[in-house]
Design an enzyme around this catalytic site. Structure first.
Site, PDB file in Angstrom:
ATOM      1  N   ASP A  12       0.880  -1.162   0.000  1.00 17.27           N
ATOM      2  CA  ASP A  12       0.000   0.000   0.000  1.00 17.27           C
ATOM      3  C   ASP A  12       0.932   1.231   0.000  1.00 17.27           C
ATOM      4  O   ASP A  12       2.092   1.130   0.421  1.00 17.27           O
ATOM      5  CB  ASP A  12      -0.850  -0.064   1.270  1.00 17.27           C
ATOM      6  N   ASP A  14      -0.024   5.096   0.821  1.00 16.55           N
ATOM      7  CA  ASP A  14      -0.248   6.036   1.927  1.00 16.55           C
ATOM      8  C   ASP A  14      -0.302   5.305   3.262  1.00 16.55           C
ATOM      9  O   ASP A  14      -1.147   4.434   3.456  1.00 16.55           O
ATOM     10  CB  ASP A  14      -1.571   6.777   1.724  1.00 16.55           C
ATOM     11  N   ASN A 121      -3.263   9.536  -7.258  1.00 20.44           N
ATOM     12  CA  ASN A 121      -2.054  10.366  -7.269  1.00 20.44           C
ATOM     13  C   ASN A 121      -0.796   9.553  -6.980  1.00 20.44           C
ATOM     14  O   ASN A 121       0.249  10.131  -6.654  1.00 20.44           O
ATOM     15  CB  ASN A 121      -2.196  11.489  -6.235  1.00 20.44           C
ATOM     16  N   ASP A 173      -1.762  -0.640   5.982  1.00 22.87           N
ATOM     17  CA  ASP A 173      -1.979   0.060   7.255  1.00 22.87           C
ATOM     18  C   ASP A 173      -3.465   0.256   7.551  1.00 22.87           C
ATOM     19  O   ASP A 173      -3.816   0.786   8.600  1.00 22.87           O
ATOM     20  CB  ASP A 173      -1.288   1.429   7.258  1.00 22.87           C
TER      21      ASP A 173
HETATM   22  P1  B16 Z   1      -6.668  10.064  -4.104  1.00 18.10           P
HETATM   23  P2  B16 Z   1      -3.707   4.062  -0.165  1.00 18.10           P
HETATM   24  C1  B16 Z   1      -5.547   6.021  -0.276  1.00 18.10           C
HETATM   25  O1  B16 Z   1      -4.264   5.533  -0.580  1.00 18.10           O
HETATM   26  C2  B16 Z   1      -5.504   6.950   0.938  1.00 18.10           C
HETATM   27  O2  B16 Z   1      -5.163   6.218   2.101  1.00 18.10           O
HETATM   28  C3  B16 Z   1      -6.869   7.575   1.141  1.00 18.10           C
HETATM   29  O3  B16 Z   1      -6.847   8.451   2.260  1.00 18.10           O
HETATM   30  C4  B16 Z   1      -7.267   8.332  -0.139  1.00 18.10           C
HETATM   31  O4  B16 Z   1      -8.574   8.895   0.005  1.00 18.10           O
HETATM   32  C5  B16 Z   1      -7.244   7.368  -1.319  1.00 18.10           C
HETATM   33  O5  B16 Z   1      -5.958   6.788  -1.418  1.00 18.10           O
HETATM   34  C6  B16 Z   1      -7.588   8.048  -2.624  1.00 18.10           C
HETATM   35  O6  B16 Z   1      -6.592   8.996  -2.892  1.00 18.10           O
HETATM   36  O7  B16 Z   1      -7.692  11.088  -3.731  1.00 18.10           O
HETATM   37  O8  B16 Z   1      -5.253  10.587  -4.162  1.00 18.10           O
HETATM   38  O9  B16 Z   1      -7.038   9.291  -5.347  1.00 18.10           O
HETATM   39  O10 B16 Z   1      -3.688   3.999   1.345  1.00 18.10           O
HETATM   40  O11 B16 Z   1      -4.631   3.028  -0.799  1.00 18.10           O
HETATM   41  O12 B16 Z   1      -2.327   4.061  -0.767  1.00 18.10           O
HETATM   42 MG    MG Z   2      -2.913   3.121   3.351  1.00 17.08          MG
END
Ligand code: B16
Ligand code: MG
Length: 215
Positions: A12, A14, A121, A173
């Site tokens: 993962d 974030d 992103n 996480d």
């Molecule tokens: P975006 P992960 C997730 O990433 C984030 O934990 C979550 O807080 C966020 O809303 C989601 O990506 C979408 O992100 O708006 O940048 O497309 O934990 O799956 O790496």
């Molecule tokens: Mg995460």
């Protein structure tokens, strides 16, 4: 070595490779303030691992108004534009030595490494922290139609690596991510957050570097 025979590790992004929580928080807070909706860090914690539109629904829970789908899409875009500006402040300093050294050592041990993130992103974030070309494969929010806890993003990552889910570990996480990993028949390794101790994981990691004790 606890998990012998694995060939791939899917991370993962974030909360595992780096932390963007505070930037998501600032961007959602700016939108919520403009709309006159209460928002705090506790609510922000509920957004971890959740897709952008599902995150917006959580932010709007505190609003008395009903918004159309069109308005909601504009709000999500507004938040994302603020967030993208904030991402420009990230740098290789946002990648810890522990994470970097562990990734390099896992690769030296012969593992193929991938990202499985809900974030659209993902690629700009990896570039900002100096890992733009590092991972063997990436599956992210731009590839999927169903967010975690659906296993789609991890299944795509495994397929791109050329491995069966049984040959891969997933590092997460968020509880939703552990659920996704188990639904896809991966070995689920929990790090921090609400993943650790959620009861579904195969192993609770004592920090990122602990991967070197079990792989
Ligand atoms: P975006 P992960 C997730 O990433 C984030 O934990 C979550 O807080 C966020 O809303 C989601 O990506 C979408 O992100 O708006 O940048 O497309 O934990 O799956 O790496
Ligand atoms: Mg995460």
């Amino acid at each position: 070595m606890k998990y012998e025979g694995k060939k791939g590790v899917i991370f993962d992004l974030d909360g595992v490779i780096c932390s963007t929580d505070h930037l998501h928080y600032q961007a959602w807070k700016a939108l919520a303030d403009r709309l006159g909706i209460y928002f705090d860090e506790k609510i922000n914690n509920r957004l971890r691992g959740v897709s952008r539109m599902a995150s917006l629904e959580i932010v709007l829970e505190r609003s008395d108004k009903q918004y159309t789908q069109e308005e909601k899409e504009a709000f999500a875009e507004e938040k994302n534009n603020i967030y993208k500006e904030l991402l420009k402040t990230m740098s290789p300093k946002d990648l810890s030595d522990e994470v970097k050294n562990t990734l390099v050592e896992l690769r030296a041990r012969g593992y193929k490494l991938a990202i499985g993130s809900s974030s659209k992103n993902t690629k700009p974030i990896l570039k900002q922290i100096g890992l733009g070309d590092f991972f063997d494969k990436i599956a992210d929010g731009t590839d999927i139609t169903r967010s975690k806890p659906d296993p789609e993003v991890f299944l795509i990552a495994a397929e791109r690596l050329g491995f069966d889910p049984s040959e891969c570990c997933v590092v997460e996480d968020a509880k939703a991510g552990i659920e996704a990993a188990k639904a896809g028949k991966f070995t689920a390794l929990a790090l921090f957050g609400d993943a650790k101790g959620c009861g579904l994981e195969d192993y609770d990691l004592n920090g990122f570097g602990d991967l070197l004790n079990i792989l």
